[in-house]
Design an enzyme around this catalytic site. Structure first.
Site, PDB file in Angstrom:
ATOM      1  N   GLN A  83      10.879  32.721  -9.262  1.00 10.66           N
ATOM      2  CA  GLN A  83      10.720  33.757 -10.279  1.00 10.66           C
ATOM      3  C   GLN A  83      10.037  35.009  -9.751  1.00 10.66           C
ATOM      4  OE1 GLN A  83       7.951  31.025 -12.515  1.00 10.66           O
ATOM      5  NE2 GLN A  83       6.897  32.948 -12.989  1.00 10.66           N
ATOM      6  N   CYS A 134       8.716  31.860 -16.071  1.00 15.20           N
ATOM      7  CA  CYS A 134       8.785  30.430 -15.757  1.00 15.20           C
ATOM      8  C   CYS A 134       9.512  29.637 -16.832  1.00 15.20           C
ATOM      9  CB  CYS A 134       7.384  29.878 -15.535  1.00 15.20           C
ATOM     10  SG  CYS A 134       6.279  30.078 -16.948  1.00 15.20           S
ATOM     11  N   HIS A 151       2.218  27.744 -18.109  1.00 14.64           N
ATOM     12  CA  HIS A 151       3.331  27.702 -17.164  1.00 14.64           C
ATOM     13  C   HIS A 151       4.305  26.605 -17.581  1.00 14.64           C
ATOM     14  CE1 HIS A 151       5.314  28.567 -13.408  1.00 14.64           C
ATOM     15  NE2 HIS A 151       5.105  27.368 -12.893  1.00 14.64           N
ATOM     16  N   ASN A 203       9.199  23.345  -9.472  1.00 11.25           N
ATOM     17  CA  ASN A 203       8.577  24.613  -9.850  1.00 11.25           C
ATOM     18  C   ASN A 203       9.581  25.740  -9.648  1.00 11.25           C
ATOM     19  OD1 ASN A 203       6.639  26.450 -10.649  1.00 11.25           O
ATOM     20  ND2 ASN A 203       5.070  25.712  -9.271  1.00 11.25           N
TER      21      ASN A 203
END
Length: 444
Positions: free
Chosen positions: A64, A70, A365, A386
């Site tokens: 990102q 996110c 997040h 992630n």
């Protein structure tokens, strides 16, 4: 009556410090290395090997970059996992985060204007008005908000609407948008105060949105209305699908019934009894679109539904407070990673509920669960995809201890078919409205 710190108290503070035999050693370590490095338990990291009994193959991680998308990346990642499995696209295939970013910004602007008009009779000192003006719009969001965007606008491959400098580093466009939205708020409130007609306000608001659209088009590019999708699969077969709209692409290549996916939260505060539905005032993006709705459950149920979806071969969107007790470089999230309490000889322990109520923690997040390690049917650690690129963790994947999930995870999104029957019934109840500043309204 207030009381200042006295000279006698300062003397006792100094005596307490000087009476500690290890004070000088600890002070040197903390001053030289920093708090976390001095408090690190290096043995804890050895217990977080990235090996899992359930481990989904999801391809290469996304990045990102310098944006707060996110929640968007995590959602689109769960969808691309399905596309990758079904159509054998390349491991680095991605759906366009820039496309959904554009529409989210435009819809958030309209959502802000509508809330400005709804609160125009309140003074600027009112907490709701102050809440609106603090951050008129931002990059963050919630699962139901990206669902609202996709339901209205569909999705496209990243090759059709690739990243720009501004989508990958959103600081400048956010600054300009928030400046414009605050300036427009002044005008809209003045129009209401002057008893302007609804038609006049609507005409002015449309001009404001026209300007926002132009700003976004310059910064992100203008979203496509139709496009061709070309790719080679892993067997090197060529595919071309022509004259697709974003909604047709979603229907064909993703094909989810988005209403099947529901937000499950763990908010153990006294004002949110378990097994009930909640929503948050002034939280959303698409006016008239999907409402943010949360089903609050205990952690045992929270983990169960996530495991069921992983066992079925489908990854799980989740939200957490990623900055707590985590090592970004190593990609480890574990409550045993640091021992600041031992370092300072101070009790820092707080319950999860107290951390929420007293602003010590909230969801910051969103990522994706792609695996779990089960021992005798119980989870010990989780595999996390992630969206920070492949230079952190294990090629971008993190390891999360089950204890860390207990303390710092707040939300998972699962297909409602994995819920027990009694909770499926709860989904139909009218949600309790939470205040705009409730921690369960935080944006990942």
């Amino acid at each position: 009556m207030s009381k200042s710190i006295s000279a006698d108290e300062l003397g006792r503070f100094r005596d307490n410090l000087q009476g500690r035999k290890d004070a000088a050693v600890i002070a040197r370590s903390v001053a030289k290395n920093g708090i976390l490095a001095s408090a690190t338990d290096y043995e804890a990291a050895t217990k977080m090997e990235p090996v899992f009994s359930i481990d989904l193959d999801t391809g290469k991680v996304a990045d990102q970059k310098r944006s707060g998308r996110c929640w968007m990346f995590a959602c689109l990642n769960t969808m691309r996992h399905a596309i990758r499995e079904e159509y054998k696209v390349a491991d680095d295939f991605e759906l366009s985060q820039n496309y959904t970013f554009f529409w989210d910004k435009l819809e958030k602007a309209n959502y802000f204007y509508e809330n400005v008009l709804k609160t125009a009779d309140l003074p600027t000192s009112d907490r709701k008005v102050a809440w609106l003006m603090t951050t008129p719009q931002q990059d963050g969001g919630q699962w139901d908000m990206i669902m609202a965007i996709i339901e209205k606008y569909g999705v496209v491959p990243q090759s059709v609407m690739p990243e720009t400098v501004n989508s990958s580093n959103s600081t400048e466009i956010n600054d300009m948008l928030n400046l414009k939205l605050r300036k427009d708020a002044v005008e809209l409130r003045e129009m209401v105060a002057a008893n302007a007609t609804d038609d006049d306000i609507a005409t002015r608001k449309e001009k404001m949105l026209t300007e926002v659209y132009r700003m976004l088009a310059y910064s992100f590019g203008e979203p496509p209305t139709t496009f061709d999708f070309e790719y080679r699969d892993k067997d090197n077969n060529f595919h071309r699908d022509t004259n697709l709209t974003p909604k047709k692409f979603f229907d064909k290549y993703v094909g989810w019934n988005l209403s099947d996916y529901v937000s499950i939260i763990n908010g153990p505060t006294k004002d949110k009894p378990y097994n009930h539905m909640y929503t948050v005032e002034m939280l959303g993006n698409v006016v008239g679109g999907r409402e943010v709705r949360h089903l609050n459950v205990d952690m045992n149920e929270f983990r169960k539904v996530a495991i069921k979806q992983l066992e079925a071969g489908e990854s799980v969107w989740f939200g957490c407070d990623v900055g707590k007790e985590s090592d970004r470089k190593k990609g480890i999230m574990d409550t045993n990673l640091y021992h600041q309490d031992e370092l300072f000889d101070v009790d820092f322990s707080m319950s999860k509920a107290d951390r929420l109520d007293y602003c010590q923690s909230l969801m910051t997040h969103a990522m994706v669960l792609t695996g779990v390690d089960l021992v005798d049917g119980e989870p010990t650690k989780w595999k996390v995809e992630n969206s920070w690129g492949d230079k952190v963790g294990t090629k971008g994947f993190f390891v999360m201890s089950n204890d860390w999930m207990e303390e710092y995870c707040y939300q998972v999104v699962v297909n409602k078919k994995y819920l027990p029957d009694e909770l499926k019934q709860v989904l139909n109840e009218e949600p309790t409205m939470l205040k705009p500043w409730d921690p369960m309204g935080s944006l990942a």
